[in-house]
Scaffold this motif. Structure first.
Motif, PDB file in Angstrom:
ATOM      1  N   ARG A  96      -1.431  -2.525  13.073  1.00  0.00           N
ATOM      2  CA  ARG A  96      -1.697  -1.085  13.031  1.00  0.00           C
ATOM      3  C   ARG A  96      -1.949  -0.544  14.432  1.00  0.00           C
ATOM      4  NH1 ARG A  96      -3.800   2.255   8.986  1.00  0.00           N
ATOM      5  NH2 ARG A  96      -5.432   2.826  10.443  1.00  0.00           N
ATOM      6  N   ILE A  97      -2.753  -1.250  15.209  1.00  0.00           N
ATOM      7  CA  ILE A  97      -3.060  -0.792  16.565  1.00  0.00           C
ATOM      8  C   ILE A  97      -1.781  -0.746  17.404  1.00  0.00           C
ATOM      9  CG2 ILE A  97      -4.210  -1.435  18.720  1.00  0.00           C
ATOM     10  CD1 ILE A  97      -6.549  -2.433  16.970  1.00  0.00           C
ATOM     11  N   GLU A  98      -0.962  -1.776  17.316  1.00  0.00           N
ATOM     12  CA  GLU A  98       0.263  -1.822  18.122  1.00  0.00           C
ATOM     13  C   GLU A  98       1.243  -0.720  17.741  1.00  0.00           C
ATOM     14  OE1 GLU A  98       3.917  -4.879  19.247  1.00  0.00           O
ATOM     15  OE2 GLU A  98       2.102  -5.672  18.309  1.00  0.00           O
ATOM     16  N   VAL A  99       1.491  -0.562  16.452  1.00  0.00           N
ATOM     17  CA  VAL A  99       2.486   0.419  16.006  1.00  0.00           C
ATOM     18  C   VAL A  99       1.965   1.849  16.141  1.00  0.00           C
ATOM     19  CG1 VAL A  99       3.833   1.225  14.023  1.00  0.00           C
ATOM     20  CG2 VAL A  99       3.655  -1.228  14.500  1.00  0.00           C
ATOM     21  N   PHE A 100       0.711   2.085  15.780  1.00  0.00           N
ATOM     22  CA  PHE A 100       0.183   3.445  15.865  1.00  0.00           C
ATOM     23  C   PHE A 100      -0.091   3.884  17.301  1.00  0.00           C
ATOM     24  CE2 PHE A 100      -1.391   3.244  11.250  1.00  0.00           C
ATOM     25  CZ  PHE A 100      -0.256   3.886  10.801  1.00  0.00           C
ATOM     26  N   ARG A 101      -0.025   2.974  18.251  1.00  0.00           N
ATOM     27  CA  ARG A 101      -0.144   3.357  19.668  1.00  0.00           C
ATOM     28  C   ARG A 101       1.131   4.078  20.117  1.00  0.00           C
ATOM     29  NH1 ARG A 101      -3.490   2.091  23.718  1.00  0.00           N
ATOM     30  NH2 ARG A 101      -2.657   2.036  25.824  1.00  0.00           N
ATOM     31  N   GLU A 102       2.224   3.854  19.398  1.00  0.00           N
ATOM     32  CA  GLU A 102       3.511   4.479  19.700  1.00  0.00           C
ATOM     33  C   GLU A 102       3.519   5.935  19.218  1.00  0.00           C
ATOM     34  OE1 GLU A 102       6.475   2.203  17.634  1.00  0.00           O
ATOM     35  OE2 GLU A 102       5.850   0.322  18.543  1.00  0.00           O
TER      36      GLU A 102
ATOM     37  N   GLY B  43       5.329  -6.680   9.609  1.00  0.00           N
ATOM     38  CA  GLY B  43       5.202  -5.343   9.058  1.00  0.00           C
ATOM     39  C   GLY B  43       4.328  -5.372   7.821  1.00  0.00           C
ATOM     40  N   ALA B  44       3.775  -4.226   7.472  1.00  0.00           N
ATOM     41  CA  ALA B  44       2.929  -4.144   6.282  1.00  0.00           C
ATOM     42  C   ALA B  44       2.839  -2.699   5.814  1.00  0.00           C
ATOM     43  CB  ALA B  44       1.537  -4.695   6.572  1.00  0.00           C
ATOM     44  N   ALA B  45       2.522  -2.547   4.553  1.00  0.00           N
ATOM     45  CA  ALA B  45       2.332  -1.228   3.955  1.00  0.00           C
ATOM     46  C   ALA B  45       1.237  -1.341   2.896  1.00  0.00           C
ATOM     47  CB  ALA B  45       3.634  -0.728   3.333  1.00  0.00           C
ATOM     48  N   THR B  46       0.483  -0.265   2.732  1.00  0.00           N
ATOM     49  CA  THR B  46      -0.585  -0.250   1.740  1.00  0.00           C
ATOM     50  C   THR B  46      -0.433   0.970   0.829  1.00  0.00           C
ATOM     51  OG1 THR B  46      -2.067   1.008   3.176  1.00  0.00           O
ATOM     52  CG2 THR B  46      -2.233  -1.404   3.279  1.00  0.00           C
ATOM     53  N   ALA B  47      -1.078   0.885  -0.318  1.00  0.00           N
ATOM     54  CA  ALA B  47      -1.135   2.003  -1.258  1.00  0.00           C
ATOM     55  C   ALA B  47      -2.286   1.754  -2.219  1.00  0.00           C
ATOM     56  CB  ALA B  47       0.176   2.134  -2.032  1.00  0.00           C
ATOM     57  N   SER B  48      -2.845   2.835  -2.756  1.00  0.00           N
ATOM     58  CA  SER B  48      -3.880   2.696  -3.780  1.00  0.00           C
ATOM     59  C   SER B  48      -4.044   4.021  -4.514  1.00  0.00           C
ATOM     60  CB  SER B  48      -5.209   2.234  -3.176  1.00  0.00           C
ATOM     61  OG  SER B  48      -5.800   3.240  -2.414  1.00  0.00           O
ATOM     62  N   PRO B  49      -4.704   3.992  -5.678  1.00  0.00           N
ATOM     63  CA  PRO B  49      -4.912   5.236  -6.420  1.00  0.00           C
ATOM     64  C   PRO B  49      -5.667   6.268  -5.580  1.00  0.00           C
ATOM     65  CG  PRO B  49      -5.411   3.326  -7.797  1.00  0.00           C
ATOM     66  CD  PRO B  49      -5.228   2.807  -6.405  1.00  0.00           C
TER      67      PRO B  49
ATOM     68  N   GLU C  57      -0.674   3.288   5.377  1.00  0.00           N
ATOM     69  CA  GLU C  57       0.261   3.014   6.462  1.00  0.00           C
ATOM     70  C   GLU C  57       1.496   2.257   6.002  1.00  0.00           C
ATOM     71  OE1 GLU C  57      -2.226   0.532   5.250  1.00  0.00           O
ATOM     72  OE2 GLU C  57      -3.171   1.418   7.006  1.00  0.00           O
ATOM     73  N   SER C  58       2.531   2.422   6.778  1.00  0.00           N
ATOM     74  CA  SER C  58       3.741   1.610   6.686  1.00  0.00           C
ATOM     75  C   SER C  58       4.089   1.323   8.136  1.00  0.00           C
ATOM     76  CB  SER C  58       4.864   2.383   5.986  1.00  0.00           C
ATOM     77  OG  SER C  58       6.015   1.576   5.873  1.00  0.00           O
ATOM     78  N   VAL C  59       3.766   0.112   8.582  1.00  0.00           N
ATOM     79  CA  VAL C  59       3.915  -0.238   9.995  1.00  0.00           C
ATOM     80  C   VAL C  59       4.841  -1.439  10.130  1.00  0.00           C
ATOM     81  CG1 VAL C  59       1.760   0.778  10.802  1.00  0.00           C
ATOM     82  CG2 VAL C  59       1.730  -1.540   9.883  1.00  0.00           C
ATOM     83  N   LEU C  60       5.712  -1.366  11.131  1.00  0.00           N
ATOM     84  CA  LEU C  60       6.726  -2.397  11.314  1.00  0.00           C
ATOM     85  C   LEU C  60       7.021  -2.539  12.803  1.00  0.00           C
ATOM     86  CD1 LEU C  60       8.688  -4.254   9.705  1.00  0.00           C
ATOM     87  CD2 LEU C  60      10.277  -2.330   9.638  1.00  0.00           C
ATOM     88  N   LEU C  61       7.040  -3.770  13.286  1.00  0.00           N
ATOM     89  CA  LEU C  61       7.341  -4.001  14.698  1.00  0.00           C
ATOM     90  C   LEU C  61       8.756  -3.526  15.019  1.00  0.00           C
ATOM     91  CD1 LEU C  61       5.748  -7.530  15.237  1.00  0.00           C
ATOM     92  CD2 LEU C  61       4.857  -5.304  15.973  1.00  0.00           C
ATOM     93  N   PRO C  62       8.975  -3.027  16.228  1.00  0.00           N
ATOM     94  CA  PRO C  62      10.262  -2.417  16.586  1.00  0.00           C
ATOM     95  C   PRO C  62      11.491  -3.282  16.303  1.00  0.00           C
ATOM     96  CG  PRO C  62       8.663  -1.989  18.303  1.00  0.00           C
ATOM     97  CD  PRO C  62       8.002  -2.922  17.328  1.00  0.00           C
ATOM     98  N   GLY C  63      11.429  -4.560  16.560  1.00  0.00           N
ATOM     99  CA  GLY C  63      12.592  -5.419  16.378  1.00  0.00           C
ATOM    100  C   GLY C  63      13.040  -5.580  14.938  1.00  0.00           C
ATOM    101  N   TRP C  64      12.235  -5.126  13.997  1.00  0.00           N
ATOM    102  CA  TRP C  64      12.550  -5.294  12.575  1.00  0.00           C
ATOM    103  C   TRP C  64      12.866  -3.966  11.890  1.00  0.00           C
ATOM    104  CZ3 TRP C  64      13.600 -10.021  11.144  1.00  0.00           C
ATOM    105  CH2 TRP C  64      13.123 -11.054  11.963  1.00  0.00           C
ATOM    106  N   ARG C  65      12.951  -2.897  12.656  1.00  0.00           N
ATOM    107  CA  ARG C  65      13.252  -1.585  12.072  1.00  0.00           C
ATOM    108  C   ARG C  65      14.754  -1.425  11.854  1.00  0.00           C
ATOM    109  NH1 ARG C  65       9.085   1.424  16.227  1.00  0.00           N
ATOM    110  NH2 ARG C  65       7.243   0.339  15.421  1.00  0.00           N
ATOM    111  N   GLY C  66      15.104  -0.621  10.855  1.00  0.00           N
ATOM    112  CA  GLY C  66      16.507  -0.346  10.570  1.00  0.00           C
ATOM    113  C   GLY C  66      17.201  -1.439   9.778  1.00  0.00           C
TER     114      GLY C  66
ATOM    115  N   ALA D  17       3.617  10.027  -6.144  1.00  0.00           N
ATOM    116  CA  ALA D  17       3.193   9.268  -4.968  1.00  0.00           C
ATOM    117  C   ALA D  17       3.160  10.225  -3.791  1.00  0.00           C
ATOM    118  CB  ALA D  17       4.164   8.124  -4.688  1.00  0.00           C
ATOM    119  N   CYS D  18       2.237   9.984  -2.860  1.00  0.00           N
ATOM    120  CA  CYS D  18       2.129  10.859  -1.695  1.00  0.00           C
ATOM    121  C   CYS D  18       1.675  10.059  -0.479  1.00  0.00           C
ATOM    122  CB  CYS D  18       1.159  12.002  -1.974  1.00  0.00           C
ATOM    123  SG  CYS D  18      -0.530  11.466  -2.298  1.00  0.00           S
ATOM    124  N   PHE D  19       1.909  10.631   0.667  1.00  0.00           N
ATOM    125  CA  PHE D  19       1.411  10.080   1.928  1.00  0.00           C
ATOM    126  C   PHE D  19       1.269  11.248   2.890  1.00  0.00           C
ATOM    127  CE2 PHE D  19       6.034   9.876   2.168  1.00  0.00           C
ATOM    128  CZ  PHE D  19       6.314  10.403   3.415  1.00  0.00           C
ATOM    129  N   CYS D  20       0.644  11.007   4.033  1.00  0.00           N
ATOM    130  CA  CYS D  20       0.558  12.064   5.033  1.00  0.00           C
ATOM    131  C   CYS D  20       1.023  11.534   6.380  1.00  0.00           C
ATOM    132  CB  CYS D  20      -0.842  12.672   5.118  1.00  0.00           C
ATOM    133  SG  CYS D  20      -2.171  11.554   5.546  1.00  0.00           S
TER     134      CYS D  20
END
Length: 196
Positions: free
Chosen positions: A25-31, A69-75, A102-111, A134-137
Protein backbone atom coordinates in the motif's frame (compact mmCIF):
# COMPACT_ATOMS: atom_id res chain seq x y z
CA UNK A 1 5.21 -15.94 -15.40
CA UNK A 2 1.61 -15.67 -14.22
CA UNK A 3 0.35 -14.37 -10.89
CA UNK A 4 -1.98 -16.55 -8.83
CA UNK A 5 -5.06 -14.74 -7.52
CA UNK A 6 -6.34 -16.04 -4.20
CA UNK A 7 -9.03 -15.00 -1.74
CA UNK A 8 -7.57 -15.42 1.73
CA UNK A 9 -10.27 -16.67 4.06
CA UNK A 10 -8.25 -18.20 6.90
CA UNK A 11 -7.75 -15.56 9.65
CA UNK A 12 -4.17 -16.63 10.33
CA UNK A 13 -3.27 -16.57 6.65
CA UNK A 14 -4.75 -13.08 6.37
CA UNK A 15 -2.88 -11.84 9.41
CA UNK A 16 0.38 -13.25 8.04
CA UNK A 17 -0.18 -11.29 4.79
CA UNK A 18 -0.71 -7.92 6.51
CA UNK A 19 2.94 -6.77 6.68
CA UNK A 20 3.41 -7.40 2.95
CA UNK A 21 0.12 -5.67 2.19
CA UNK A 22 1.06 -2.67 4.34
CA UNK A 23 4.36 -2.28 2.44
CA UNK A 24 2.54 -2.70 -0.87
CA UNK A 25 0.00 0.00 0.00
CA UNK A 26 2.77 2.44 0.91
CA UNK A 27 4.68 1.74 -2.31
CA UNK A 28 1.71 1.95 -4.68
CA UNK A 29 -0.11 4.82 -2.97
CA UNK A 30 3.11 6.88 -3.03
CA UNK A 31 2.57 7.04 -6.81
CA UNK A 32 0.18 9.33 -8.68
CA UNK A 33 -2.62 10.12 -7.97
CA UNK A 34 -2.47 9.45 -4.20
CA UNK A 35 1.06 10.76 -3.51
CA UNK A 36 0.63 9.30 -0.03
CA UNK A 37 3.37 9.49 2.58
CA UNK A 38 2.37 6.53 4.75
CA UNK A 39 3.87 4.51 7.58
CA UNK A 40 3.87 0.75 7.98
CA UNK A 41 2.52 0.97 11.54
CA UNK A 42 -0.53 3.02 10.45
CA UNK A 43 -1.12 0.75 7.45
CA UNK A 44 -0.95 -2.42 9.54
CA UNK A 45 -3.44 -1.00 12.06
CA UNK A 46 -5.83 0.16 9.32
CA UNK A 47 -5.68 -3.19 7.51
CA UNK A 48 -6.13 -5.20 10.71
CA UNK A 49 -9.30 -3.26 11.46
CA UNK A 50 -10.58 -3.51 7.88
CA UNK A 51 -10.23 -7.28 7.54
CA UNK A 52 -11.57 -7.95 11.05
CA UNK A 53 -15.03 -6.92 9.83
CA UNK A 54 -17.27 -9.99 9.34
CA UNK A 55 -17.67 -10.64 5.63
CA UNK A 56 -14.40 -8.87 4.73
CA UNK A 57 -12.42 -10.11 1.74
CA UNK A 58 -8.67 -10.02 1.14
CA UNK A 59 -7.61 -11.01 -2.37
CA UNK A 60 -3.94 -11.36 -3.26
CA UNK A 61 -1.95 -11.74 -6.45
CA UNK A 62 1.12 -13.86 -5.76
CA UNK A 63 4.19 -14.85 -7.73
CA UNK A 64 6.44 -17.53 -6.25
CA UNK A 65 4.88 -16.91 -2.83
CA UNK A 66 5.48 -13.14 -2.93
CA UNK A 67 2.49 -10.78 -2.88
CA UNK A 68 2.65 -8.43 -5.90
CA UNK A 69 -0.87 -7.07 -5.54
CA UNK A 70 -3.88 -7.12 -3.25
CA UNK A 71 -7.43 -5.88 -2.96
CA UNK A 72 -9.86 -5.67 -0.05
CA UNK A 73 -13.61 -5.35 0.38
CA UNK A 74 -16.14 -5.57 3.20
CA UNK A 75 -19.75 -4.71 4.02
CA UNK A 76 -20.34 -0.96 4.19
CA UNK A 77 -22.11 -1.21 7.55
CA UNK A 78 -18.74 -1.95 9.21
CA UNK A 79 -16.86 0.99 7.67
CA UNK A 80 -15.86 4.24 9.36
CA UNK A 81 -18.40 7.07 9.45
CA UNK A 82 -16.54 9.03 6.76
CA UNK A 83 -17.28 6.19 4.32
CA UNK A 84 -20.90 5.62 5.40
CA UNK A 85 -22.11 9.19 5.99
CA UNK A 86 -22.45 10.28 2.32
CA UNK A 87 -24.58 7.21 1.58
CA UNK A 88 -26.76 7.58 4.68
CA UNK A 89 -27.31 11.27 3.83
CA UNK A 90 -28.54 10.28 0.37
CA UNK A 91 -30.88 7.57 1.67
CA UNK A 92 -28.93 4.48 0.61
CA UNK A 93 -29.42 1.26 2.58
CA UNK A 94 -25.88 0.67 3.80
CA UNK A 95 -26.79 -2.91 4.74
CA UNK A 96 -27.04 -3.61 0.99
CA UNK A 97 -23.71 -1.98 0.05
CA UNK A 98 -20.27 -3.56 -0.18
CA UNK A 99 -17.28 -1.24 0.03
CA UNK A 100 -14.17 -1.99 -2.02
CA UNK A 101 -11.06 -0.72 -0.27
CA UNK A 102 -7.71 -0.64 -1.98
CA UNK A 103 -6.70 -2.39 -5.14
CA UNK A 104 -2.92 -2.14 -5.32
CA UNK A 105 -0.59 -3.78 -7.81
CA UNK A 106 3.12 -3.38 -8.47
CA UNK A 107 3.87 -1.68 -11.82
CA UNK A 108 5.38 -4.73 -13.52
CA UNK A 109 2.14 -6.68 -13.10
CA UNK A 110 -0.31 -4.08 -14.42
CA UNK A 111 -2.21 -4.57 -17.67
CA UNK A 112 -2.24 -8.38 -17.35
CA UNK A 113 -5.84 -8.86 -16.18
CA UNK A 114 -5.10 -9.01 -12.44
CA UNK A 115 -7.24 -5.92 -11.78
CA UNK A 116 -10.20 -7.71 -13.37
CA UNK A 117 -9.48 -10.71 -11.15
CA UNK A 118 -9.57 -8.47 -8.10
CA UNK A 119 -12.93 -7.01 -9.11
CA UNK A 120 -14.36 -10.45 -9.97
CA UNK A 121 -13.43 -11.88 -6.56
CA UNK A 122 -14.74 -8.89 -4.62
CA UNK A 123 -17.99 -8.67 -6.59
CA UNK A 124 -18.62 -12.37 -5.97
CA UNK A 125 -18.02 -11.89 -2.24
CA UNK A 126 -20.41 -8.92 -2.27
CA UNK A 127 -23.13 -10.99 -3.95
CA UNK A 128 -22.61 -13.83 -1.49
CA UNK A 129 -22.88 -11.29 1.33
CA UNK A 130 -26.30 -10.18 0.07
CA UNK A 131 -25.20 -6.80 -1.29
CA UNK A 132 -27.18 -5.17 -4.08
CA UNK A 133 -24.43 -2.66 -4.95
CA UNK A 134 -20.65 -2.36 -4.79
CA UNK A 135 -18.82 0.93 -4.39
CA UNK A 136 -15.38 2.41 -3.92
CA UNK A 137 -13.89 5.89 -3.78
CA UNK A 138 -10.99 7.49 -5.61
CA UNK A 139 -9.06 10.69 -4.98
CA UNK A 140 -9.89 13.69 -7.16
CA UNK A 141 -6.85 15.67 -8.30
CA UNK A 142 -6.84 18.83 -10.43
CA UNK A 143 -5.76 18.39 -14.05
CA UNK A 144 -2.95 20.90 -13.54
CA UNK A 145 -1.53 19.33 -10.36
CA UNK A 146 2.24 19.96 -10.36
CA UNK A 147 3.09 16.33 -9.55
CA UNK A 148 0.91 14.80 -12.28
CA UNK A 149 3.32 12.75 -14.42
CA UNK A 150 3.28 13.04 -18.20
CA UNK A 151 1.08 10.28 -19.59
CA UNK A 152 -0.57 9.51 -16.24
CA UNK A 153 -2.96 6.57 -16.63
CA UNK A 154 -6.62 7.38 -16.14
CA UNK A 155 -8.48 4.44 -14.55
CA UNK A 156 -11.94 5.85 -15.31
CA UNK A 157 -12.31 3.85 -18.59
CA UNK A 158 -11.37 0.62 -16.76
CA UNK A 159 -13.90 1.28 -14.00
CA UNK A 160 -16.63 2.20 -16.50
CA UNK A 161 -15.94 -1.00 -18.46
CA UNK A 162 -16.54 -2.89 -15.20
CA UNK A 163 -19.97 -1.20 -14.93
CA UNK A 164 -19.10 1.45 -12.34
CA UNK A 165 -20.05 5.09 -12.57
CA UNK A 166 -19.14 8.15 -10.53
CA UNK A 167 -22.19 9.13 -8.48
CA UNK A 168 -22.65 12.89 -8.71
CA UNK A 169 -22.47 14.55 -5.32
CA UNK A 170 -21.41 11.37 -3.53
CA UNK A 171 -18.08 12.58 -2.17
CA UNK A 172 -16.20 12.33 1.10
CA UNK A 173 -12.93 13.81 2.32
CA UNK A 174 -9.89 12.14 3.87
CA UNK A 175 -6.77 13.72 5.27
CA UNK A 176 -3.27 12.45 4.58
CA UNK A 177 0.22 13.78 4.06
CA UNK A 178 1.25 14.07 0.42
CA UNK A 179 4.88 13.32 -0.42
CA UNK A 180 5.53 17.01 -1.16
CA UNK A 181 3.74 18.43 1.89
CA UNK A 182 4.80 19.07 5.49
CA UNK A 183 1.45 18.15 7.04
CA UNK A 184 -1.78 16.32 6.34
CA UNK A 185 -4.28 18.06 4.06
CA UNK A 186 -7.87 17.17 3.05
CA UNK A 187 -8.43 15.26 -0.19
CA UNK A 188 -11.82 14.91 -1.93
CA UNK A 189 -12.75 11.30 -2.66
CA UNK A 190 -15.36 10.56 -5.35
CA UNK A 191 -17.52 7.45 -4.90
CA UNK A 192 -18.13 5.09 -7.81
CA UNK A 193 -20.88 2.48 -7.70
CA UNK A 194 -22.58 -0.29 -9.65
CA UNK A 195 -25.53 -2.63 -9.18
CA UNK A 196 -24.55 -6.27 -8.79
Amino acid sequence: MNATIRSLTDPEERRAALPALARLRIEVFREWPYLYEGTESYEAEYLEEFIAEPGAVLVTAEVNGAIVGAATASPMRGQKEAFKAPFVARGFDIDRLFYFGESVLLPGWRGLGIGHGFFDAREEAARQGGASHACFCAVVRPADHPLRPAGARDLHPFWRARGYGAVEGLVTTFDWKDIDQRRETPHPMQFWMRAL
